[in-house]
Scaffold this active site. Sequence first.
Site, PDB file in Angstrom:
ATOM      1  N   LYS A  13       0.832  -1.214   0.000  1.00 60.39           N
ATOM      2  CA  LYS A  13       0.000   0.000   0.000  1.00 60.39           C
ATOM      3  C   LYS A  13       0.862   1.257   0.000  1.00 60.39           C
ATOM      4  CE  LYS A  13      -2.213  -0.914   3.919  1.00 60.39           C
ATOM      5  NZ  LYS A  13      -1.618  -2.220   4.291  1.00 60.39           N
ATOM      6  N   ARG A  88      -9.645   0.934   8.404  1.00 60.58           N
ATOM      7  CA  ARG A  88      -9.282  -0.451   8.681  1.00 60.58           C
ATOM      8  C   ARG A  88     -10.416  -1.199   9.362  1.00 60.58           C
ATOM      9  NH1 ARG A  88      -3.322   0.518   8.834  1.00 60.58           N
ATOM     10  NH2 ARG A  88      -2.254  -1.485   8.919  1.00 60.58           N
ATOM     11  N   ARG A 127      11.517  -7.367   5.111  1.00 59.48           N
ATOM     12  CA  ARG A 127      11.333  -5.940   4.811  1.00 59.48           C
ATOM     13  C   ARG A 127      12.184  -5.060   5.729  1.00 59.48           C
ATOM     14  NH1 ARG A 127       5.539  -2.802   4.926  1.00 59.48           N
ATOM     15  NH2 ARG A 127       5.566  -3.182   7.171  1.00 59.48           N
ATOM     16  N   ARG A 160      11.068  -2.682  10.929  1.00 61.73           N
ATOM     17  CA  ARG A 160       9.999  -2.136  11.760  1.00 61.73           C
ATOM     18  C   ARG A 160       9.770  -3.081  12.933  1.00 61.73           C
ATOM     19  NH1 ARG A 160       4.788  -0.244   8.280  1.00 61.73           N
ATOM     20  NH2 ARG A 160       3.768  -1.315   9.991  1.00 61.73           N
ATOM     21  N   ARG A 171      -1.136  -9.158  13.214  1.00 59.46           N
ATOM     22  CA  ARG A 171      -1.629  -8.126  12.283  1.00 59.46           C
ATOM     23  C   ARG A 171      -2.448  -8.764  11.167  1.00 59.46           C
ATOM     24  NH1 ARG A 171       3.777  -5.646  10.639  1.00 59.46           N
ATOM     25  NH2 ARG A 171       2.631  -4.161   9.362  1.00 59.46           N
TER      26      ARG A 171
HETATM   27  P1  AMP Z   1       0.689   0.459   8.878  1.00 58.30           P
HETATM   28  O1  AMP Z   1       1.906   1.285   8.748  1.00 58.30           O
HETATM   29  O2  AMP Z   1      -0.437   0.938   8.004  1.00 58.30           O
HETATM   30  O3  AMP Z   1       0.958  -1.021   8.702  1.00 58.30           O
HETATM   31  O4  AMP Z   1       0.154   0.647  10.379  1.00 58.30           O
HETATM   32  C1  AMP Z   1       0.962   0.297  11.484  1.00 58.30           C
HETATM   33  C2  AMP Z   1       0.116   0.196  12.727  1.00 58.30           C
HETATM   34  O5  AMP Z   1      -0.506   1.470  13.004  1.00 58.30           O
HETATM   35  C3  AMP Z   1      -1.040  -0.782  12.685  1.00 58.30           C
HETATM   36  O6  AMP Z   1      -0.627  -2.120  12.956  1.00 58.30           O
HETATM   37  C4  AMP Z   1      -1.940  -0.215  13.789  1.00 58.30           C
HETATM   38  O7  AMP Z   1      -1.408  -0.506  15.066  1.00 58.30           O
HETATM   39  C5  AMP Z   1      -1.793   1.284  13.566  1.00 58.30           C
HETATM   40  N1  AMP Z   1      -2.790   1.781  12.593  1.00 58.30           N
HETATM   41  C6  AMP Z   1      -2.523   2.317  11.374  1.00 58.30           C
HETATM   42  N2  AMP Z   1      -3.660   2.682  10.759  1.00 58.30           N
HETATM   43  C7  AMP Z   1      -4.666   2.365  11.604  1.00 58.30           C
HETATM   44  C8  AMP Z   1      -6.082   2.460  11.526  1.00 58.30           C
HETATM   45  N3  AMP Z   1      -6.703   2.955  10.435  1.00 58.30           N
HETATM   46  N4  AMP Z   1      -6.804   2.046  12.600  1.00 58.30           N
HETATM   47  C9  AMP Z   1      -6.209   1.559  13.689  1.00 58.30           C
HETATM   48  N5  AMP Z   1      -4.885   1.409  13.821  1.00 58.30           N
HETATM   49  C10 AMP Z   1      -4.107   1.799  12.781  1.00 58.30           C
END
Ligand code: AMP
Length: 215
Positions: A13, A88, A127, A160, A171
Amino acid sequence: MRIVVLGAPGAGKGTQARLLRNKLGIPHVSTGDIFRGNIAEGTELGNKVKDYLHRGELVPDKLTNDLVADRLSRPDCRDGFLLDGFPRTITQARFLDSIMEKNGTPLRHALNIKVSDEKIIKRLSSRRVCTSCGRNSQVNEKSCGENTVCEICGGIVAQRPDDDEKTVAERLRIYHEQTEPLIEYYEMQGKLIEIEGSGEIEEIFESILSGLGVE
Ligand code: AMP
């Protein structure tokens, strides 16, 4: 254009959203990046959300929705945006619809980047991410291994903390339970564009552009 980018963690994404931002000239709003930035800076929001991120759990809807409402109300989002990692949950998607309706600026497209769980697990374990510009790389690429600097901006490249095996499994479980239902949600609204996300980055980007009808 107002676009949301859906997909499992590691589906690509962020990578595709960054390419699209450059192509379309609209802001890339990543809730994950905003949370990580706040954690790094030790802000009040960062302190509130860091345990959720470290455990691979979702940040509560209210907190996330408020953050997104604030970000989308800024002038740079007036003519369009790319939302990466939001919504999400169905609650978040309904909230987004309500803001868009209020502003009279409906969401146009929901891109869903599809990648199998097996491939996701493989991708995330290797990654690495630049802590400055966010560029992703894989440890098997010669130039982008561990303890290296980013070839684009010179920042530090690291894994990360939520890309470890156990957190990735959590996740993915949460993705299937809470986020996957959004595919049907947007399909019912006639906004869904399905993208096969397991090929080369450029190839995927081309199918996104053609799905969006962009030259
Ligand atoms: P990402 O970088 O999009 O993989 O997001 C990393 C982490 O941020 C996720 O595993 C959640 O803990 C938090 N997070 C990101 N976007 C959301 C969302 N829309 N709703 C809830 N938690 C989020």
